[in-house]
Motif scaffolding. Structure first.
Motif, mmCIF file in Angstrom:
data_model
loop_
_atom_site.group_PDB
_atom_site.id
_atom_site.type_symbol
_atom_site.label_atom_id
_atom_site.label_comp_id
_atom_site.label_asym_id
_atom_site.label_seq_id
_atom_site.Cartn_x
_atom_site.Cartn_y
_atom_site.Cartn_z
ATOM 1 N N ASN A 187 11.068 -3.143 -5.063
ATOM 2 C CA ASN A 187 11.505 -1.807 -5.816
ATOM 3 C C ASN A 187 10.327 -1.181 -5.890
ATOM 4 O OD1 ASN A 187 13.941 -1.247 -7.938
ATOM 5 N ND2 ASN A 187 13.055 -3.576 -7.696
ATOM 6 N N LEU A 188 8.355 -1.550 -5.230
ATOM 7 C CA LEU A 188 8.314 -0.554 -5.331
ATOM 8 C C LEU A 188 8.045 0.273 -3.260
ATOM 9 C CD1 LEU A 188 4.948 -2.179 -6.231
ATOM 10 C CD2 LEU A 188 6.163 -0.221 -6.971
ATOM 11 N N ALA A 189 8.766 -1.054 -2.809
ATOM 12 C CA ALA A 189 8.704 -0.457 -1.398
ATOM 13 C C ALA A 189 9.889 0.479 -0.935
ATOM 14 C CB ALA A 189 9.737 -1.740 -0.197
ATOM 15 N N GLY A 190 11.628 -0.101 -1.840
ATOM 16 C CA GLY A 190 11.816 1.307 -1.640
ATOM 17 C C GLY A 190 11.808 2.745 -2.326
ATOM 18 N N VAL A 191 11.327 2.760 -3.326
ATOM 19 C CA VAL A 191 10.752 4.227 -3.746
ATOM 20 C C VAL A 191 9.805 4.089 -3.092
ATOM 21 C CG1 VAL A 191 9.253 4.977 -5.664
ATOM 22 C CG2 VAL A 191 11.111 3.986 -6.342
ATOM 23 N N LEU A 192 8.797 3.672 -2.369
ATOM 24 C CA LEU A 192 7.921 4.777 -1.371
ATOM 25 C C LEU A 192 8.179 4.705 -0.228
ATOM 26 C CD1 LEU A 192 4.956 1.539 -1.858
ATOM 27 C CD2 LEU A 192 5.168 4.054 -2.063
ATOM 28 N N ALA A 193 9.704 4.163 0.406
ATOM 29 C CA ALA A 193 10.338 4.396 1.796
ATOM 30 C C ALA A 193 11.089 5.415 1.393
ATOM 31 C CB ALA A 193 11.027 3.757 1.741
ATOM 32 N N GLN A 194 11.954 5.933 0.340
ATOM 33 C CA GLN A 194 12.586 7.210 -0.281
ATOM 34 C C GLN A 194 11.516 8.397 -0.498
ATOM 35 O OE1 GLN A 194 14.915 7.819 -4.618
ATOM 36 N NE2 GLN A 194 15.979 6.984 -3.213
ATOM 37 N N ALA A 195 10.349 8.268 -0.609
ATOM 38 C CA ALA A 195 9.467 8.844 -0.774
ATOM 39 C C ALA A 195 9.055 9.365 0.649
ATOM 40 C CB ALA A 195 7.836 8.732 -1.814
ATOM 41 N N TYR B 214 7.656 6.859 3.213
ATOM 42 C CA TYR B 214 5.895 6.606 3.487
ATOM 43 C C TYR B 214 7.143 5.869 4.267
ATOM 44 C CZ TYR B 214 3.317 8.399 -0.061
ATOM 45 O OH TYR B 214 2.356 9.121 -1.027
ATOM 46 N N LYS B 215 6.915 4.862 5.531
ATOM 47 C CA LYS B 215 6.673 3.652 6.316
ATOM 48 C C LYS B 215 6.196 2.580 5.907
ATOM 49 C CE LYS B 215 8.097 3.837 9.523
ATOM 50 N NZ LYS B 215 9.410 3.517 9.997
ATOM 51 N N VAL B 216 7.179 1.801 5.561
ATOM 52 C CA VAL B 216 7.389 0.513 5.063
ATOM 53 C C VAL B 216 7.392 -0.642 5.490
ATOM 54 C CG1 VAL B 216 7.159 -0.639 2.048
ATOM 55 C CG2 VAL B 216 7.493 1.722 2.583
ATOM 56 N N LEU B 217 6.475 -1.706 5.192
ATOM 57 C CA LEU B 217 6.416 -3.232 5.568
ATOM 58 C C LEU B 217 6.384 -4.184 4.352
ATOM 59 C CD1 LEU B 217 7.565 -5.368 7.724
ATOM 60 C CD2 LEU B 217 5.027 -5.378 8.248
ATOM 61 N N ALA B 218 7.870 -4.414 4.648
ATOM 62 C CA ALA B 218 8.197 -5.631 3.361
ATOM 63 C C ALA B 218 7.500 -7.039 3.646
ATOM 64 C CB ALA B 218 9.196 -5.568 2.596
ATOM 65 N N ILE B 219 6.874 -7.482 3.681
ATOM 66 C CA ILE B 219 6.719 -9.374 4.037
ATOM 67 C C ILE B 219 7.882 -10.062 3.168
ATOM 68 C CG2 ILE B 219 5.312 -11.050 5.407
ATOM 69 C CD1 ILE B 219 4.077 -8.281 6.279
ATOM 70 N N ASP B 220 7.917 -10.871 3.332
ATOM 71 C CA ASP B 220 8.598 -12.019 2.133
ATOM 72 C C ASP B 220 8.171 -13.461 2.731
ATOM 73 O OD1 ASP B 220 10.082 -14.165 0.489
ATOM 74 O OD2 ASP B 220 12.189 -13.545 0.632
ATOM 75 N N LEU B 221 7.117 -13.874 1.706
ATOM 76 C CA LEU B 221 6.709 -14.890 1.974
ATOM 77 C C LEU B 221 6.956 -16.740 1.440
ATOM 78 C CD1 LEU B 221 2.652 -14.483 2.686
ATOM 79 C CD2 LEU B 221 4.300 -14.891 4.105
ATOM 80 N N ASN C 181 13.489 4.389 6.633
ATOM 81 C CA ASN C 181 11.474 3.886 6.306
ATOM 82 C C ASN C 181 11.175 2.298 6.113
ATOM 83 O OD1 ASN C 181 11.401 6.924 7.249
ATOM 84 N ND2 ASN C 181 11.598 7.199 4.800
ATOM 85 N N LEU C 182 11.843 1.599 5.630
ATOM 86 C CA LEU C 182 11.696 0.890 5.300
ATOM 87 C C LEU C 182 12.210 -1.237 6.068
ATOM 88 C CD1 LEU C 182 10.674 -1.575 3.505
ATOM 89 C CD2 LEU C 182 12.915 -1.835 1.658
ATOM 90 N N VAL D 66 1.576 -2.281 3.426
ATOM 91 C CA VAL D 66 2.199 -3.186 4.059
ATOM 92 C C VAL D 66 2.199 -4.045 2.716
ATOM 93 C CG1 VAL D 66 2.474 -5.136 4.832
ATOM 94 C CG2 VAL D 66 1.821 -3.482 6.154
ATOM 95 N N LEU D 67 3.475 -4.073 2.312
ATOM 96 C CA LEU D 67 3.709 -5.170 1.236
ATOM 97 C C LEU D 67 3.968 -6.665 0.885
ATOM 98 C CD1 LEU D 67 5.723 -2.651 -1.385
ATOM 99 C CD2 LEU D 67 3.218 -3.022 -1.279
ATOM 100 N N ILE D 68 3.025 -7.675 0.656
ATOM 101 C CA ILE D 68 3.888 -8.507 0.488
ATOM 102 C C ILE D 68 4.006 -9.684 -0.448
ATOM 103 C CG2 ILE D 68 2.532 -11.043 1.821
ATOM 104 C CD1 ILE D 68 0.286 -9.293 3.018
ATOM 105 N N ASP D 69 5.429 -10.307 -0.248
ATOM 106 C CA ASP D 69 6.152 -11.118 -1.634
ATOM 107 C C ASP D 69 4.991 -12.706 -1.525
ATOM 108 O OD1 ASP D 69 7.154 -12.088 -3.941
ATOM 109 O OD2 ASP D 69 9.151 -12.207 -2.753
ATOM 110 N N CYS D 70 4.453 -13.024 -2.400
ATOM 111 C CA CYS D 70 3.726 -14.226 -1.904
ATOM 112 C C CYS D 70 4.374 -15.080 -3.208
ATOM 113 C CB CYS D 70 2.553 -14.222 -3.068
ATOM 114 S SG CYS D 70 1.509 -13.839 -1.437
ATOM 115 N N PRO D 71 4.945 -16.410 -2.806
ATOM 116 C CA PRO D 71 5.134 -17.799 -3.440
ATOM 117 C C PRO D 71 4.722 -18.176 -4.306
ATOM 118 C CG PRO D 71 4.361 -18.180 -2.027
ATOM 119 C CD PRO D 71 4.348 -17.150 -1.218
ATOM 120 N N PRO D 72 5.022 -18.422 -5.426
ATOM 121 C CA PRO D 72 4.219 -18.847 -6.635
ATOM 122 C C PRO D 72 3.079 -20.044 -6.403
ATOM 123 C CG PRO D 72 6.370 -19.806 -6.764
ATOM 124 C CD PRO D 72 6.350 -18.911 -5.988
#
Length: 301
Positions: free
Chosen positions: A16-24, A26-33, A76-77, A121-127
């Motif tokens: 959701n941060l990525a989506g809001v930033l992209a809509q605003a 910003y060029k966004v990269l989201a990384i799923d780890l 932008n995402l 760049v947003l990184i989603d980390c595992p627990p």
């Protein structure tokens, strides 16, 4: 986004941060780890050709190939997906550590090659995967810490703070940016204030607690993931929906009229409030980044 405990909102906040930033703009990269790959559910690409199940990241960190994100998940995402190849990557990294190699800088090195293409760049980390989390800690500038208000989630904050400090010899700039309560009943103002104080006591001067929390909204949360829509997209569709669509369809059928399309399930009215939480949190994060880095952050509309 990092917390040793699972189910605290890391993926929901990342997407959701990525989506809001992209809509605003910003060029966004989201990384799923996270090998579960739930970012693909939130952004709706799990069952599409965009999903490589973590192959791009695996080959970049093991074969030296350039990191190739999936382009245009939203305007932008871009995204680096995760999946079974991410689990294989974790095993490979652990094996290299056992051979006294240090693969810690793999993600940092690969991101350095493409970082100038993005504003954030947003990184989603595992627990719980130490080898994968180390990749993120070495690569990142800031750690955002989602946490639930229960004691189990809060107890993990101290351990995370220690891990951040332990990583500083390899990444001297890494610091916690702040903690976010997720999810919490918007009406529970006293509990929210109490939990904010508990987090402040745990984190001390390391990081603040963001004023904005993400409310508990089970219906909107399920709708978002089932539809592959972000909160801001769900809120937009909720505003456009006809609240009497089902009643009109039933009335038409009773009258023997042909109904060409069955109305879709009505989106909860809470979608708009949930979207507002994410927009406000994004604005607060941008303000924090601007204050820390002394650079203009712009406004999120």
């Amino acid at each position: 986004m990092m917390n040793r405990k699972g189910g605290v909102g890391k993926t929901s906040i990342t997407s959701n941060l990525a989506g809001v930033l992209a809509q605003a703009g910003y060029k966004v990269l989201a990384i799923d780890l996270d090998q579960q790959g739930n970012l693909g559910d939130d952004l709706g690409y799990r069952h599409t050709d965009y999903n490589d199940h973590g192959a791009a990241l695996f080959f970049a960190l093991n074969s030296g190939t350039p990191l190739a994100p999936a382009k245009g998940i939203r305007e932008n995402l871009d995204v680096v997906p995760a999946g079974e190849q991410t689990a294989l990557l974790a095993d490979t990294l652990t094996g290299r550590q056992r051979r006294n190699e240090d693969p810690s800088f793999g993600l940092a090195d690969k991101l350095a090659e493409i970082a100038d293409q993005y504003d954030i760049v947003l990184i989603d980390c595992p627990p719980g995967d130490t080898a994968i989390q180390t990749q993120a800690l070495v690569a990142a500038r800031w750690i955002l810490i989602p946490t639930q208000p229960d004691s189990g989630s809060l107890n993990g904050l101290e351990q995370l703070a220690r891990e951040v400090i332990a990583t500083q010899p390899k990444n001297p700039t890494i610091m916690p940016l702040g903690a976010v309560l997720f999810p919490i009943d918007s009406r529970a103002k006293r509990m929210k204030a109490r939990k904010h104080e508990e987090i402040r006591e745990i984190m001390g001067d390391l990081a603040p607690v963001f004023t904005t929390s993400i409310r508990f909204s089970q219906t909107s949360g399920v709708d978002s993931r089932d539809r592959g829509q972000l909160a801001i997209e769900l809120a937009r569709d909720a505003e456009e929906q006809d609240p009497f669509a089902w009643a009109k369809a039933l009335k038409a059928r009773k009258a023997g009229e042909t109904v060409e399309e069955t109305p879709s399930q009505r989106i909860s009215d809470s979608a708009g409030s949930l979207a507002e939480d994410y927009v406000e949190l994004t604005g607060e994060i941008l303000q924090a980044l601007a204050a820390h880095e002394s650079s203009p952050a712009g406004e999120v509309a």
